[in-house]
Write an enzyme that holds these catalytic residues in place. Structure first.
Site, PDB file in Angstrom:
ATOM      1  N   TYR A 117      12.361  25.766  12.934  1.00  0.00           N
ATOM      2  CA  TYR A 117      11.119  26.321  13.471  1.00  0.00           C
ATOM      3  C   TYR A 117      10.971  25.945  14.939  1.00  0.00           C
ATOM      4  O   TYR A 117      11.093  24.788  15.322  1.00  0.00           O
ATOM      5  CB  TYR A 117       9.918  25.785  12.689  1.00  0.00           C
ATOM      6  CG  TYR A 117       9.873  26.228  11.250  1.00  0.00           C
ATOM      7  CD1 TYR A 117       9.693  27.569  10.905  1.00  0.00           C
ATOM      8  CD2 TYR A 117      10.008  25.294  10.224  1.00  0.00           C
ATOM      9  CE1 TYR A 117       9.650  27.974   9.586  1.00  0.00           C
ATOM     10  CE2 TYR A 117       9.962  25.685   8.890  1.00  0.00           C
ATOM     11  CZ  TYR A 117       9.786  27.028   8.584  1.00  0.00           C
ATOM     12  OH  TYR A 117       9.729  27.413   7.274  1.00  0.00           O
ATOM     13  N   LYS A 170       0.836  -1.202   0.000  1.00  0.00           N
ATOM     14  CA  LYS A 170       0.000   0.000   0.000  1.00  0.00           C
ATOM     15  C   LYS A 170       0.871   1.252   0.000  1.00  0.00           C
ATOM     16  O   LYS A 170       2.075   1.190   0.262  1.00  0.00           O
ATOM     17  CB  LYS A 170      -0.915   0.000   1.223  1.00  0.00           C
ATOM     18  CG  LYS A 170      -0.181   0.071   2.548  1.00  0.00           C
ATOM     19  CD  LYS A 170      -1.146  -0.004   3.719  1.00  0.00           C
ATOM     20  CE  LYS A 170      -0.382   0.048   5.040  1.00  0.00           C
ATOM     21  NZ  LYS A 170      -1.281  -0.014   6.201  1.00  0.00           N
ATOM     22  N   ARG A 215     -10.004   0.072  15.612  1.00  0.00           N
ATOM     23  CA  ARG A 215      -9.900   0.962  14.458  1.00  0.00           C
ATOM     24  C   ARG A 215     -10.900   0.521  13.388  1.00  0.00           C
ATOM     25  O   ARG A 215     -11.747   1.297  12.973  1.00  0.00           O
ATOM     26  CB  ARG A 215      -8.459   0.957  13.925  1.00  0.00           C
ATOM     27  CG  ARG A 215      -8.181   2.034  12.906  1.00  0.00           C
ATOM     28  CD  ARG A 215      -6.693   2.140  12.593  1.00  0.00           C
ATOM     29  NE  ARG A 215      -6.167   0.955  11.936  1.00  0.00           N
ATOM     30  CZ  ARG A 215      -4.887   0.790  11.598  1.00  0.00           C
ATOM     31  NH1 ARG A 215      -4.002   1.731  11.878  1.00  0.00           N
ATOM     32  NH2 ARG A 215      -4.482  -0.316  10.999  1.00  0.00           N
TER      33      ARG A 215
END
Length: 276
Positions: free
Chosen positions: A255, A35, A131
């Protein structure tokens, strides 16, 4: 002109890892999970290299269609299943196998007339991942509805997914395995074992394995490297340094100042970012 970064894929390493999987579970068949573009490795090239797989698994219909159009003949399992009658028809036309994990998918199948039935299909059972999947108490009824439906050919396999297989000897793994075994009849195949379970929980191997990470040479364990497990890395990512900065102690980089120099340091800036 060269472009960077470059991901180099070692197909021989990929084949080595599949061979190792088969050695670890010689009595099981392998559904190689490819996948998400084979975890970024190129699903068509990976499928061609993993010809010794017994089947493939992808997440979405579009991925499966690309594999079929590239000439892949193996069984292909859609882990997400489908959501429309049109998608069910397309799956049947391209000889794709569905995972059913929700009542709406069962109802959709019952409302759809197929000339060619679906085969090598699976029922996802909830055993602890919370899930996807049917409750254990609903399995008998759902199996009956599927296996008496003319749109389905052959037996339905039973599938579930470990939530904690990367935690070796975690009691929850045994509990999940016991749950799926408790609802299994002799003529229903089981697919439970992911990479971590293949490596550490032999009782989970059953009829069908679903390796993902370990195919690509990635260890599923925090305390073991791929080399420790006999796996070979399939991808090597390379780029170029575009800038070198001299930092003083206390300088913060990036950042939010996510990294702080503990002393004076030389730092290289690599050409790689979101688009890569």
């Amino acid at each position: 002109m060269k472009t960077y970064p470059v991901a180099s894929i070692d197909l021989a390493a990929l084949q080595h890892n599949l061979k190792l999987i088969k050695q670890l579970a010689p009595n099981s068949q392998v559904i190689s999970v490819i996948k998400a573009n084979a975890y970024g490795h190129g699903h068509i090239e990976v499928a061609q290299a993993l010809d010794n797989s017994d089947a493939f698994a992808v997440a979405r219909l579009s991925e499966a269609l690309e594999l079929r159009q590239a000439g892949i003949k193996h069984k292909i399992v859609l882990l997400e299943g489908v959501t429309t009658a049109e998608e069910i028809q397309t799956a049947a036309d391209y000889d794709l196998s569905l995972v059913f994990h929700h009542q709406t998918q069962i109802k959709l199948l019952e409302q759809t007339k197929l000339v060619k039935p679906l085969s090598f299909c699976w029922l996802m059972i909830e055993t602890g991942m919370h899930r996807l999947g049917f409750d254990i108490s609903d399995v008998d009824e759902i199996l009956t509805r599927l296996e008496t439906n003319e749109a389905i050919a052959g037996k339905i396999g039973l599938m579930s997914h470990f939530a904690n297989a990367d935690l070796v000897d975690d009691q929850r793994n045994q509990q999940q395995m016991a749950m799926i075994l408790a609802v299994t009849e002799d003529d229903h195949s089981i697919s439970m074992a992911n990479s971590a379970a293949i490596l550490s929980f032999p009782a989970s191997h059953q009829q069908w394995l679903r390796p993902g990470l370990m195919l690509y040479g990635v260890s599923p364990f925090d305390d073991k490297t791929a080399t420790d497990l006999g796996l070979k890395p399939v991808m090597q990512l390379t780029s170029v340094i575009t800038s070198i900065q001299q930092l003083s102690k206390g300088d913060q980089v990036g950042y939010g100042g996510d990294w702080t120099a503990s002393e004076s340091k030389t730092v290289g800036i690599v050409s790689i970012g979101y688009g890569d």
